[in-house]
Design a protein around this motif. Structure first.
Motif, PDB file in Angstrom:
ATOM      1  N   ASP A  40      29.029 -23.863 -33.748  1.00  0.00           N
ATOM      2  CA  ASP A  40      29.316 -24.229 -32.346  1.00  0.00           C
ATOM      3  C   ASP A  40      28.291 -23.700 -31.190  1.00  0.00           C
ATOM      4  OD1 ASP A  40      29.294 -21.191 -32.674  1.00  0.00           O
ATOM      5  OD2 ASP A  40      31.225 -21.286 -31.252  1.00  0.00           O
ATOM      6  N   SER A  41      26.820 -23.706 -31.937  1.00  0.00           N
ATOM      7  CA  SER A  41      25.804 -23.160 -31.001  1.00  0.00           C
ATOM      8  C   SER A  41      25.396 -24.335 -30.314  1.00  0.00           C
ATOM      9  CB  SER A  41      24.739 -22.521 -31.849  1.00  0.00           C
ATOM     10  OG  SER A  41      24.012 -23.277 -32.644  1.00  0.00           O
ATOM     11  N   VAL A  42      24.678 -23.869 -29.123  1.00  0.00           N
ATOM     12  CA  VAL A  42      23.928 -24.936 -28.335  1.00  0.00           C
ATOM     13  C   VAL A  42      22.908 -24.482 -27.869  1.00  0.00           C
ATOM     14  CG1 VAL A  42      25.852 -26.455 -27.723  1.00  0.00           C
ATOM     15  CG2 VAL A  42      25.586 -24.318 -26.237  1.00  0.00           C
ATOM     16  N   PHE A  43      21.745 -25.231 -27.555  1.00  0.00           N
ATOM     17  CA  PHE A  43      20.462 -24.455 -27.195  1.00  0.00           C
ATOM     18  C   PHE A  43      20.392 -25.086 -25.432  1.00  0.00           C
ATOM     19  CE2 PHE A  43      15.870 -25.381 -25.989  1.00  0.00           C
ATOM     20  CZ  PHE A  43      15.235 -24.398 -26.666  1.00  0.00           C
ATOM     21  N   SER A  44      19.723 -24.146 -24.698  1.00  0.00           N
ATOM     22  CA  SER A  44      19.901 -24.364 -23.516  1.00  0.00           C
ATOM     23  C   SER A  44      18.488 -24.655 -23.052  1.00  0.00           C
ATOM     24  CB  SER A  44      20.026 -23.006 -22.654  1.00  0.00           C
ATOM     25  OG  SER A  44      19.672 -23.013 -21.319  1.00  0.00           O
ATOM     26  N   VAL A  45      18.315 -25.974 -22.649  1.00  0.00           N
ATOM     27  CA  VAL A  45      17.259 -26.777 -22.346  1.00  0.00           C
ATOM     28  C   VAL A  45      16.680 -26.247 -21.021  1.00  0.00           C
ATOM     29  CG1 VAL A  45      16.255 -28.983 -22.232  1.00  0.00           C
ATOM     30  CG2 VAL A  45      17.859 -28.743 -23.900  1.00  0.00           C
ATOM     31  N   SER A  46      15.639 -25.502 -20.914  1.00  0.00           N
ATOM     32  CA  SER A  46      15.280 -25.136 -19.531  1.00  0.00           C
ATOM     33  C   SER A  46      14.446 -25.986 -18.855  1.00  0.00           C
ATOM     34  CB  SER A  46      14.016 -23.997 -19.981  1.00  0.00           C
ATOM     35  OG  SER A  46      14.693 -22.948 -20.641  1.00  0.00           O
ATOM     36  N   GLU A  81      18.257 -17.506 -14.358  1.00  0.00           N
ATOM     37  CA  GLU A  81      16.958 -16.789 -14.409  1.00  0.00           C
ATOM     38  C   GLU A  81      15.927 -17.660 -14.321  1.00  0.00           C
ATOM     39  OE1 GLU A  81      14.506 -16.502 -16.949  1.00  0.00           O
ATOM     40  OE2 GLU A  81      15.311 -18.248 -18.100  1.00  0.00           O
ATOM     41  N   THR A  82      14.616 -17.134 -13.552  1.00  0.00           N
ATOM     42  CA  THR A  82      13.270 -17.850 -13.652  1.00  0.00           C
ATOM     43  C   THR A  82      12.338 -17.065 -13.992  1.00  0.00           C
ATOM     44  OG1 THR A  82      13.098 -17.381 -11.353  1.00  0.00           O
ATOM     45  CG2 THR A  82      14.402 -19.347 -11.845  1.00  0.00           C
ATOM     46  N   ALA A  83      11.287 -17.688 -14.522  1.00  0.00           N
ATOM     47  CA  ALA A  83       9.891 -16.767 -14.943  1.00  0.00           C
ATOM     48  C   ALA A  83       8.713 -17.759 -14.099  1.00  0.00           C
ATOM     49  CB  ALA A  83       9.871 -16.248 -16.152  1.00  0.00           C
ATOM     50  N   GLY A  84       7.559 -16.911 -13.791  1.00  0.00           N
ATOM     51  CA  GLY A  84       6.478 -17.581 -13.776  1.00  0.00           C
ATOM     52  C   GLY A  84       5.465 -17.417 -14.824  1.00  0.00           C
ATOM     53  N   LEU A  85       5.051 -18.252 -15.679  1.00  0.00           N
ATOM     54  CA  LEU A  85       4.099 -18.183 -16.803  1.00  0.00           C
ATOM     55  C   LEU A  85       2.835 -19.173 -16.929  1.00  0.00           C
ATOM     56  CD1 LEU A  85       7.370 -18.010 -19.265  1.00  0.00           C
ATOM     57  CD2 LEU A  85       5.529 -16.168 -19.287  1.00  0.00           C
ATOM     58  N   TYR A  86       1.678 -18.609 -16.841  1.00  0.00           N
ATOM     59  CA  TYR A  86       0.576 -19.256 -17.018  1.00  0.00           C
ATOM     60  C   TYR A  86       0.624 -20.202 -15.768  1.00  0.00           C
ATOM     61  CZ  TYR A  86       1.168 -18.118 -21.894  1.00  0.00           C
ATOM     62  OH  TYR A  86       1.297 -17.328 -23.105  1.00  0.00           O
ATOM     63  N   LYS A  88       3.072 -21.718 -14.322  1.00  0.00           N
ATOM     64  CA  LYS A  88       3.996 -22.687 -14.086  1.00  0.00           C
ATOM     65  C   LYS A  88       5.540 -21.918 -13.991  1.00  0.00           C
ATOM     66  CE  LYS A  88       0.957 -25.801 -14.512  1.00  0.00           C
ATOM     67  NZ  LYS A  88       0.709 -26.472 -13.211  1.00  0.00           N
ATOM     68  N   LYS A  89       6.369 -22.871 -13.654  1.00  0.00           N
ATOM     69  CA  LYS A  89       7.506 -22.030 -13.519  1.00  0.00           C
ATOM     70  C   LYS A  89       8.544 -22.710 -14.537  1.00  0.00           C
ATOM     71  CE  LYS A  89       6.660 -22.451  -8.492  1.00  0.00           C
ATOM     72  NZ  LYS A  89       7.132 -22.929  -7.455  1.00  0.00           N
ATOM     73  N   TYR A  90       9.439 -21.588 -14.885  1.00  0.00           N
ATOM     74  CA  TYR A  90      10.388 -22.052 -16.080  1.00  0.00           C
ATOM     75  C   TYR A  90      11.977 -21.443 -15.515  1.00  0.00           C
ATOM     76  CZ  TYR A  90       6.724 -22.642 -19.283  1.00  0.00           C
ATOM     77  OH  TYR A  90       5.228 -22.672 -19.853  1.00  0.00           O
ATOM     78  N   GLY A  91      12.956 -22.096 -15.826  1.00  0.00           N
ATOM     79  CA  GLY A  91      14.332 -21.662 -15.270  1.00  0.00           C
ATOM     80  C   GLY A  91      15.373 -21.926 -16.265  1.00  0.00           C
TER      81      GLY A  91
END
Ligand code: 5GP
Length: 203
Positions: A40-46, A81-86, A88-91
């Motif tokens: 029953d697992s699902v992967f969160s697509v950022s 949540e969000t983050a800035g890496l290299y 670029k933005k991810y959330g």
């Protein structure tokens, strides 16, 4: 997050699972292995503003969006949540994750330490695993063997990886550290830990 918005992970079987670790530690392979092993697992697509590489699949690895789309979503409080890496933005998209948790699923977030800290500060019931490379030499070898980048970029990733490991150890956010000597063993350790945690919460 206000108390009224707390996700029902304490009462339902839903569990938010964070998997972090430096690039080159085998985190993505382990994450996908956990996803395959727990029904029953699902992967969160950022969402990300980074460009899509030839191996990335839209909607599977990420939702590749423009900076404008990302900022609009952020303004609507659409990210958990969000983050800035290299640069670029991810959330992590909030509504989708909440919906899956309400359905009682295991929701897997593959995110960096900064994102994990944000999640744990308002959702301390999230369960978090940090994947460590067996050694710094192995990490460097793995980064090189991917043949994705030139040596300067590899060195940049290596130095970022060392910082990520130091911060992962220091921040007190992680429930479990797995040293990835062998992929199958690491997947089994992660799956066993998640199943044990869910069983413990059901009691
Ligand atoms: P890459 O660009 O190599 O796919 O990912 C770079 C880093 O961003 C990885 O450590 C990955 O786990 C992290 N990451 C991917 N999506 C998210 C997200 O939604 N939030 C945060 N905080 N980190 C993410």
């Amino acid at each position: 997050m206000a108390a009224g918005h707390r996700l029902p992970t304490d009462t339902d079987d839903g569990l938010l699972l964070i998997i972090s670790g430096p690039s080159g530690a085998g985190k993505t392979t382990i994450t996908r292995g956990v996803e395959r092993s727990i029904p029953d697992s699902v992967f969160s697509v950022s969402w990300t503003t980074r460009p899509r590489s030839p191996v990335d699949v839209e909607g599977v690895d990420y939702h590749f969006v423009t900076d404008e789309d990302f900022e609009q979503m952020k303004a609507l409080d659409g990210f958990l949540e969000t983050a800035g890496l290299y640069g670029k933005k991810y959330g992590t998209p909030r509504a989708w994750v909440v919906e899956q948790l309400v359905r009682g699923r295991l929701v897997i977030l593959e995110i960096d330490v900064e994102g994990a800290k944000q999640i744990k500060s308002h959702l301390p019931e999230a369960y978090s695993i940090f994947i460590m490379p067996p050694s710094e030499e192995t990490l460097l070898q793995r980064l090189r063997s991917r043949k994705r980048e030139d040596e300067a970029s590899i060195q940049k990733r290596y130095s970022a990886a060392q910082k990520e490991i130091a911060e992962g150890k220091r921040c007190g956010v992680y429930d479990l550290f797995i040293t990835n000597e062998n992929i199958d063993d690491s997947i089994r350790k992660a799956v066993d830990a998640v199943n044990a945690e869910r069983a413990r919460r059901r009691r």
